[in-house]
Design an enzyme around this catalytic site. Structure first.
Site, PDB file in Angstrom:
ATOM      1  N   TYR A  67       0.821  -1.213   0.000  1.00  0.00           N
ATOM      2  CA  TYR A  67       0.000   0.000   0.000  1.00  0.00           C
ATOM      3  C   TYR A  67       0.855   1.264   0.000  1.00  0.00           C
ATOM      4  O   TYR A  67       0.535   2.248   0.686  1.00  0.00           O
ATOM      5  CB  TYR A  67      -0.940   0.014   1.213  1.00  0.00           C
ATOM      6  CG  TYR A  67      -2.029  -1.015   1.136  1.00  0.00           C
ATOM      7  CD1 TYR A  67      -3.187  -0.783   0.399  1.00  0.00           C
ATOM      8  CD2 TYR A  67      -1.901  -2.234   1.782  1.00  0.00           C
ATOM      9  CE1 TYR A  67      -4.179  -1.731   0.311  1.00  0.00           C
ATOM     10  CE2 TYR A  67      -2.896  -3.196   1.701  1.00  0.00           C
ATOM     11  CZ  TYR A  67      -4.033  -2.940   0.962  1.00  0.00           C
ATOM     12  OH  TYR A  67      -5.009  -3.889   0.880  1.00  0.00           O
ATOM     13  N   TYR A 113     -14.203  -5.186   2.522  1.00  0.00           N
ATOM     14  CA  TYR A 113     -12.811  -5.564   2.285  1.00  0.00           C
ATOM     15  C   TYR A 113     -12.598  -6.956   2.868  1.00  0.00           C
ATOM     16  O   TYR A 113     -12.784  -7.175   4.063  1.00  0.00           O
ATOM     17  CB  TYR A 113     -11.818  -4.584   2.925  1.00  0.00           C
ATOM     18  CG  TYR A 113     -10.396  -5.044   2.733  1.00  0.00           C
ATOM     19  CD1 TYR A 113      -9.749  -4.855   1.521  1.00  0.00           C
ATOM     20  CD2 TYR A 113      -9.714  -5.712   3.751  1.00  0.00           C
ATOM     21  CE1 TYR A 113      -8.453  -5.314   1.319  1.00  0.00           C
ATOM     22  CE2 TYR A 113      -8.416  -6.176   3.562  1.00  0.00           C
ATOM     23  CZ  TYR A 113      -7.798  -5.967   2.341  1.00  0.00           C
ATOM     24  OH  TYR A 113      -6.524  -6.431   2.134  1.00  0.00           O
ATOM     25  N   ASP A 130     -16.885 -13.200   7.985  1.00  0.00           N
ATOM     26  CA  ASP A 130     -15.458 -12.878   7.956  1.00  0.00           C
ATOM     27  C   ASP A 130     -15.072 -12.219   9.279  1.00  0.00           C
ATOM     28  O   ASP A 130     -15.255 -11.016   9.469  1.00  0.00           O
ATOM     29  CB  ASP A 130     -15.176 -11.944   6.770  1.00  0.00           C
ATOM     30  CG  ASP A 130     -13.715 -11.547   6.652  1.00  0.00           C
ATOM     31  OD1 ASP A 130     -12.928 -11.861   7.581  1.00  0.00           O
ATOM     32  OD2 ASP A 130     -13.348 -10.915   5.652  1.00  0.00           O
ATOM     33  N   LYS A 163      -5.360 -12.702  11.443  1.00  0.00           N
ATOM     34  CA  LYS A 163      -4.884 -11.576  12.252  1.00  0.00           C
ATOM     35  C   LYS A 163      -4.552 -11.964  13.690  1.00  0.00           C
ATOM     36  O   LYS A 163      -3.492 -12.495  13.954  1.00  0.00           O
ATOM     37  CB  LYS A 163      -5.865 -10.408  12.174  1.00  0.00           C
ATOM     38  CG  LYS A 163      -5.888  -9.746  10.790  1.00  0.00           C
ATOM     39  CD  LYS A 163      -6.545  -8.405  10.809  1.00  0.00           C
ATOM     40  CE  LYS A 163      -6.601  -7.781   9.422  1.00  0.00           C
ATOM     41  NZ  LYS A 163      -5.293  -7.453   8.862  1.00  0.00           N
TER      42      LYS A 163
END
Length: 422
Positions: free
Chosen positions: A16, A143, A235, A264
């Site tokens: 990014y 996302y 998710d 994560k």
């Protein structure tokens, strides 16, 4: 002699990041608890858990010890045709914490691939059953990751524009609220026979700017989809493992998903791992004498024993009463602070769920990931020893659970000062 930043610039390409205009990457040489230290021994509070992963702080000694023990026993083995105790125990313990309908665990290596696995489960489930279900339902501005399947079910934006012709067709709906639910239900009804699944971020759309929707309306939407036999993919890559104030976002909901995705915080931020869980019904749709109906997906490091050991250690820490109390304490402190600044003229909106707090800055410009105010916010806090990563003009906090009350107070104080001066 070249500095670490100079050496990095010569060889590394960062995520990014527009490498031509970006400032030199900051070298971090060590971490301890809620702190990061650069190569000049400056200390920074990690207010975002290093991209939302480091639940228990950096270099946690308990996790390190458990990984070290596993490293001296078994570091890796192929998971096709073989198994090992860390993977078995992790699956057993995780399933005990998840909704009762979750039955099987499939391992991968990050959040994006956990979502890819879920999508392939749904599409192939329909294929195996001979059903004409090929469409997918998702939230606008979603996302779910950066691989092609995950990108396809994420909101269309400048991020996905170069690949638009390669992304599969998705039916997008807005997150539910009391006003739009009837229209959303009507749209879904028109496509129900074609919809293989609905993939969604429950309660919080992280990368979209920490956008939040209520559990009540989401529950109603999920129940409606369930009645139409649309498989539900939840998710929880970001929100799982305590971020919403409860162990999982599922604990806020009555209607439970068919498939769940995790990553994560799964290993406490120690190393990459992805998990996709599913119901017995989904699993059974792949059982057949026909070998071609198997789920053809895998990774070299599927169920890596070291990552399993890290995840088990992180789970030990997460379930300690001290950690659960810290999650509650952070949640309560966020609420008190948010109330103190809610009337500030520079606060456009405030959003809060569990340990996540988002402040949308009123800059006079449209809210956007590319809002130039992000650079000023980042610099202001970095100069004061705090690591944040604004989503445009949205400043958010996702602190590790080990953060002290003093450090939280300092962060709040710095936000208040920034509101008055920036």
């Amino acid at each position: 002699m070249c500095t670490l930043s100079e050496r990095d610039r010569k060889v590394n390409w960062h995520p990014y990041t527009q490498m031509q205009t970006a400032a030199a990457a900051v070298p971090i040489v060590r971490g301890e608890g809620a702190y990061l230290y650069d190569d000049k021994e400056n200390r920074y509070i990690d207010a975002i858990s290093s991209w939302w992963v480091t639940l228990h702080g950096h270099a946690n000694p308990y996790i390190a010890r458990k990984v070290s023990e596993q490293l001296h026993t078994l570091e890796q083995v192929i998971f096709a045709g073989f198994t090992h105790e860390p993977a078995i125990v992790l699956s057993e313990r995780l399933l005990e914490l998840l909704p009762e309908n979750q039955s099987k665990v499939f391992y991968s290596d990050n959040g994006s691939t956990a979502v890819e696995v879920a999508l392939k489960m749904c599409l192939q489930q329909s294929y195996n059953k001979g059903l004409p279900k090929t469409k997918i339902l998702a939230f606008t501005d979603a996302y779910h990751g950066d691989t092609f399947g995950a990108m396809s079910v994420s909101g269309r934006s400048v991020w996905t524009a170069p690949f638009k012709d390669q992304l599969f067709d998705v039916l997008f709906i807005d997150p539910p609220n009391a006003d739009n639910l009837p229209a959303i239900k009507n749209m879904i009804s028109q496509y129900a026979q074609e919809l293989a699944c609905f993939v969604y971020e429950p309660l919080i759309q992280g990368a979209a700017g920490m956008l939040m929707h209520r559990a009540e309306e989401l529950d109603e939407l999920l129940s409606f989809c369930r009645a139409l036999n649309i498989t539900l993919i939840q998710d929880e890559v970001f929100v799982g493992f305590g971020r919403t104030g409860k162990l999982f976002a599922a604990n806020h909901l009555h209607t439970q998903p068919d498939i769940m995705c995790f990553s994560k915080g799964l290993t406490g931020g120690t190393m990459p791992m992805g998990i996709t869980t599913c119901t017995e019904q989904v699993y059974q749709s792949f059982l057949s004498e026909d070998r071609y109906k198997a789920l053809f997906h895998g990774h070299s490091f599927t169920a890596n024993p070291l990552a399993c050991a890290a995840a088990l250690a992180s789970m030990d820490l997460l379930l300690q009463e001290e950690t659960l109390q810290r999650i509650q304490s952070i949640t309560e402190q966020h609420i008190v602070f948010a109330q103190s600044i809610t009337e500030h003229p520079k606060v456009k909106t405030l959003r809060h769920t569990g340990t996540i707090l988002a402040i949308e800055w009123n800059t006079g410009e449209d809210t956007s990931y590319f809002n130039q105010f992000a650079a000023a916010l980042y610099r202001y806090f970095w100069e004061r020893g705090i690591l944040i990563r604004p989503l445009g003009n949205i400043l958010y906090l996702v602190p590790p659970y080990c953060i002290s009350n003093e450090d939280l107070s300092y962060i709040y104080q710095t936000i208040s000062q920034a509101l008055d001066t920036l």
